[in-house]
Design a protein around this motif. Structure first.
Motif, PDB file in Angstrom:
ATOM      1  N   GLY A 172      -7.699   4.789  -2.996  1.00 62.99           N
ATOM      2  CA  GLY A 172      -7.671   5.344  -4.342  1.00 62.99           C
ATOM      3  C   GLY A 172      -8.044   6.814  -4.423  1.00 62.99           C
ATOM      4  N   LYS A 173      -8.093   7.477  -3.276  1.00 63.72           N
ATOM      5  CA  LYS A 173      -8.404   8.908  -3.264  1.00 63.72           C
ATOM      6  C   LYS A 173      -7.867   9.530  -1.986  1.00 63.72           C
ATOM      7  CE  LYS A 173     -12.944   8.587  -1.095  1.00 63.72           C
ATOM      8  NZ  LYS A 173     -14.339   8.976  -1.181  1.00 63.72           N
ATOM      9  N   LEU A 211      -4.884  12.319  -9.418  1.00 64.02           N
ATOM     10  CA  LEU A 211      -5.236  11.013  -8.850  1.00 64.02           C
ATOM     11  C   LEU A 211      -4.531   9.884  -9.603  1.00 64.02           C
ATOM     12  CD1 LEU A 211      -9.039  11.246  -8.012  1.00 64.02           C
ATOM     13  CD2 LEU A 211      -7.117  11.126  -6.423  1.00 64.02           C
ATOM     14  N   LYS A 233      -1.929   7.273  -7.915  1.00 65.97           N
ATOM     15  CA  LYS A 233      -2.156   5.830  -8.005  1.00 65.97           C
ATOM     16  C   LYS A 233      -0.954   5.128  -8.627  1.00 65.97           C
ATOM     17  CE  LYS A 233      -7.164   6.244  -8.260  1.00 65.97           C
ATOM     18  NZ  LYS A 233      -8.354   6.132  -9.113  1.00 65.97           N
ATOM     19  N   LYS A 291       2.413   3.769  -6.472  1.00 63.90           N
ATOM     20  CA  LYS A 291       2.565   2.413  -5.936  1.00 63.90           C
ATOM     21  C   LYS A 291       3.449   1.586  -6.864  1.00 63.90           C
ATOM     22  CE  LYS A 291      -0.095  -1.696  -4.764  1.00 63.90           C
ATOM     23  NZ  LYS A 291      -1.434  -2.273  -4.668  1.00 63.90           N
ATOM     24  N   GLU A 298       0.854  -1.190   0.000  1.00 59.31           N
ATOM     25  CA  GLU A 298       0.000   0.000   0.000  1.00 59.31           C
ATOM     26  C   GLU A 298       0.888   1.237   0.000  1.00 59.31           C
ATOM     27  OE1 GLU A 298      -3.626   2.026   2.573  1.00 59.31           O
ATOM     28  OE2 GLU A 298      -2.519   0.349   3.403  1.00 59.31           O
ATOM     29  N   SER A 315      -3.309   4.132  -1.569  1.00 57.61           N
ATOM     30  CA  SER A 315      -3.532   3.431  -2.832  1.00 57.61           C
ATOM     31  C   SER A 315      -4.657   2.410  -2.718  1.00 57.61           C
ATOM     32  CB  SER A 315      -2.239   2.758  -3.299  1.00 57.61           C
ATOM     33  OG  SER A 315      -1.812   1.784  -2.371  1.00 57.61           O
ATOM     34  N   LYS A 316      -4.956   1.940  -1.520  1.00 60.41           N
ATOM     35  CA  LYS A 316      -6.067   0.996  -1.347  1.00 60.41           C
ATOM     36  C   LYS A 316      -7.411   1.703  -1.466  1.00 60.41           C
ATOM     37  CE  LYS A 316      -3.777  -2.631   1.093  1.00 60.41           C
ATOM     38  NZ  LYS A 316      -3.839  -3.665   2.091  1.00 60.41           N
TER      39      LYS A 316
END
Length: 65
Positions: free
Chosen positions: A24-25, A47, A51, A54, A4, A21-22
C-alpha cells in the motif's frame, strides 16, 4: 483476492523503487529510490491513484486471461 499490482522503476537494470498494492505504499531499494519513495508516500492523492490501479487494471483484465 490474490491479485497484486506492482509498479517498479529501474535505473541501469537496478530496481530503485516499487509500489505494491499489498504493502500500500512505495518502498525504495537504492539511495535515490528511498528519496522517491519518501516523496511519493507523502502525496496522499498519488497513493490513492496507485491503490486504485489494482481495480482499474488488474481486476478489469483478469477475466480476459
Amino acid at each position: 483476492n490474490d491479485i497484486e499490482y506492482i509498479f517498479s522503476t529501474y535505473f541501469n537494470k537496478i530496481e530503485d523503487v516499487r509500489f505494491s498494492s499489498k504493502v500500500g505504499k512505495f518502498v525504495g531499494y537504492t539511495e535515490p529510490g528511498l528519496m522517491y519513495a519518501k516523496n511519493w508516500n507523502k502525496d496522499a492523492s498519488y497513493l490513492v491513484q496507485m491503490k486504485a490501479e489494482k481495480e482499474r487494471y488488474c481486476k478489469h483484465n483478469i477475466d480476459i486471461d
